[in-house]
Write a protein that holds these residues in place. Structure first.
Motif, short mmCIF file in Angstrom:
data_model
loop_
_atom_site.label_atom_id
_atom_site.label_comp_id
_atom_site.label_asym_id
_atom_site.label_seq_id
_atom_site.Cartn_x
_atom_site.Cartn_y
_atom_site.Cartn_z
N VAL A 9 0.84 -1.21 0.00
CA VAL A 9 0.00 0.00 0.00
C VAL A 9 0.87 1.25 0.00
O VAL A 9 0.62 2.21 -0.74
CB VAL A 9 -0.94 -0.01 1.22
N VAL A 10 1.92 1.23 0.83
CA VAL A 10 2.85 2.37 0.86
C VAL A 10 3.49 2.56 -0.51
O VAL A 10 3.64 3.69 -1.01
CB VAL A 10 3.94 2.13 1.93
N ALA A 11 3.86 1.46 -1.15
CA ALA A 11 4.49 1.53 -2.48
C ALA A 11 3.54 2.16 -3.50
O ALA A 11 3.96 2.97 -4.33
CB ALA A 11 4.90 0.13 -2.93
N LEU A 12 2.25 1.79 -3.46
CA LEU A 12 1.28 2.35 -4.39
C LEU A 12 1.15 3.86 -4.21
O LEU A 12 1.06 4.62 -5.18
CB LEU A 12 -0.09 1.67 -4.20
N VAL A 13 1.14 4.28 -2.94
CA VAL A 13 1.06 5.72 -2.66
C VAL A 13 2.30 6.43 -3.18
O VAL A 13 2.22 7.51 -3.79
CB VAL A 13 0.90 5.96 -1.14
N GLY A 17 2.35 9.30 -6.00
CA GLY A 17 2.91 10.61 -5.64
C GLY A 17 4.14 10.95 -6.47
O GLY A 17 4.32 12.10 -6.89
N GLY A 18 5.00 9.95 -6.71
CA GLY A 18 6.20 10.19 -7.51
C GLY A 18 5.86 10.61 -8.93
O GLY A 18 6.50 11.51 -9.50
N ALA A 19 4.85 9.95 -9.52
CA ALA A 19 4.43 10.32 -10.87
C ALA A 19 3.87 11.74 -10.91
O ALA A 19 4.14 12.50 -11.85
CB ALA A 19 3.37 9.33 -11.37
N GLY A 187 9.36 3.44 -4.42
CA GLY A 187 8.06 2.79 -4.57
C GLY A 187 8.13 1.52 -5.41
O GLY A 187 7.51 0.51 -5.07
N SER A 188 8.90 1.57 -6.50
CA SER A 188 9.01 0.39 -7.36
C SER A 188 9.70 -0.76 -6.63
O SER A 188 9.29 -1.92 -6.75
CB SER A 188 9.78 0.74 -8.64
N ARG A 189 10.73 -0.45 -5.87
CA ARG A 189 11.43 -1.49 -5.12
C ARG A 189 10.50 -2.14 -4.09
O ARG A 189 10.44 -3.36 -3.96
CB ARG A 189 12.67 -0.91 -4.43
N LEU A 190 9.76 -1.31 -3.35
CA LEU A 190 8.84 -1.83 -2.35
C LEU A 190 7.75 -2.69 -3.00
O LEU A 190 7.40 -3.76 -2.49
CB LEU A 190 8.20 -0.69 -1.56
N LEU A 191 7.20 -2.21 -4.11
CA LEU A 191 6.09 -2.93 -4.75
C LEU A 191 6.54 -4.27 -5.29
O LEU A 191 5.89 -5.30 -5.04
CB LEU A 191 5.49 -2.08 -5.88
N VAL A 192 7.65 -4.29 -6.02
CA VAL A 192 8.12 -5.54 -6.62
C VAL A 192 8.53 -6.54 -5.53
O VAL A 192 8.08 -7.69 -5.53
CB VAL A 192 9.30 -5.27 -7.58
N ASP A 193 9.36 -6.12 -4.59
CA ASP A 193 9.87 -7.05 -3.57
C ASP A 193 8.75 -7.64 -2.73
O ASP A 193 8.72 -8.85 -2.47
CB ASP A 193 10.87 -6.33 -2.67
#
Length: 315
Positions: A9-13, A17-19, A187-193
């Motif tokens: 969820v944090v990764a999605l946020v 936000g990054g985009a 965010g990408s690292r958190l989401l993938v891992d």
């Protein structure tokens, strides 16, 4: 086991936000350089909304997780048409411009068909990546030239109201761009891992996670942009955003990711490719049957996606 879900969820946020930061800073810098809102919308904003897909697929490719990298693009393209465009049409039927029917949708279909062809041996190498990436360069140049040549005043005005305005100073632009890129990387690292960790815990394949959870997460900017455009009764921006995003996902994201790190994606099967190609091909007759994409067509797309999920998740 709660921690991975929280981090997803944090990764999605962070990705969303990054985009947003990247688009705002880049659009402001482009406006300062003298580019028109139309050109900014067709390039900077279109590419910026796809930045989460790029960050995630590139990270996955570098980590040797080709199923996640390719599944992210395939799943995002299916979701863009079937869910985001479908829901946008249900909210507000979408007017169809002739250029989309004649040029952009056929290019999207051609790019979509290329994916299973290039991946027929289960591998996407640097040569294939170079071909795809050359395609996005040619498409972008062509799109900007055509837009400058034939843009109507109402289209210009619509982009002028939708493109982020310039900030007070170029230094702010650089901070926004840097902050956006850093946030996307984290965010990408958190989401993938963490998606991979959840997949392994429930014995779900990495391909399915890439096609669903990761694809949904990285499509958040397109979802927000298109739904807001539909609510504001600017549905042609919603349609252009989705078609442009699908082209960019294939040509730029798969192209650049495989240029940097060749990948294999044996877990993405012909059925998944078939659904992506089918949704893209079906869009063309739906757009040609009338001056707009209506609520019924939107419901057909959304219902089809629900059926696809029902088939996918038992895997």
């Amino acid at each position: 086991m709660i921690l991975p879900y929280t981090l997803i969820v944090v990764a999605l946020v962070l990705l969303f936000g990054g985009a947003e930061l990247l688009v705002k800073g880049s659009a402001s810098l482009a406006a300062r350089a003298g580019l028109t809102p139309l050109v900014i919308g067709l390039t900077v904003v279109a590419f910026g909304t796809s930045s989460p897909e790029l960050a995630v697929s590139l990270k996955a490719a570098l980590a040797g997780q080709g199923d996640v990298a390719v599944g992210n693009v395939v799943g995002s393209n299916i979701l863009n048409i079937a869910v985001i465009l479908g829901l946008s049409a249900v909210i507000c039927p979408i007017s169809v411009h002739l250029q989309l029917i004649k040029v952009d949708v056929p290019i999207m279909i051609l790019a979509t068909v290329l994916v299973p062809v290039l991946l027929s041996d289960g591998r996407l190498g640097r040569f294939e990546g170079g071909l795809l990436f050359a395609g996005i360069v040619v498409y972008t140049i062509f799109n900007v030239m055509m837009a400058r040549k034939g843009a109507e005043a109402e289209v210009e005005n619509e982009f002028a109201t939708s493109v982020p305005k310039a900030t007070k100073h170029w230094a702010v632009d650089l901070v926004l761009i840097g902050g956006g890129l850093a946030t996307l990387v984290v965010g990408s690292r958190l989401l993938v891992d963490n998606s991979i960790e959840v997949a392994r815990a429930f014995q779900i394949s990495e391909a399915v996670i890439g096609l669903t959870v990761v694809a949904l997460g990285t499509s958040m900017p397109e979802l927000a942009t298109s739904i807001i455009a539909a609510v504001r009764r600017q549905p042609d921006i919603a349609l252009g955003n989705i078609i442009g995003s699908n082209i960019f996902n294939i040509l730029a994201i798969l192209g650049f990711s495989s240029l940097v790190a060749p990948m294999t994606a044996g877990g993405i099967n012909l059925f998944d490719f078939g659904v992506m190609v089918g949704a893209s091909v079906l869009l063309l007759p739906f757009l040609m049957t009338g001056p707009r994409l209506g609520r019924l067509e939107g419901l057909v797309f959304f219902g089809g996606y629900c059926g696809y999920l029902a088939f996918l998740w038992p895997q």
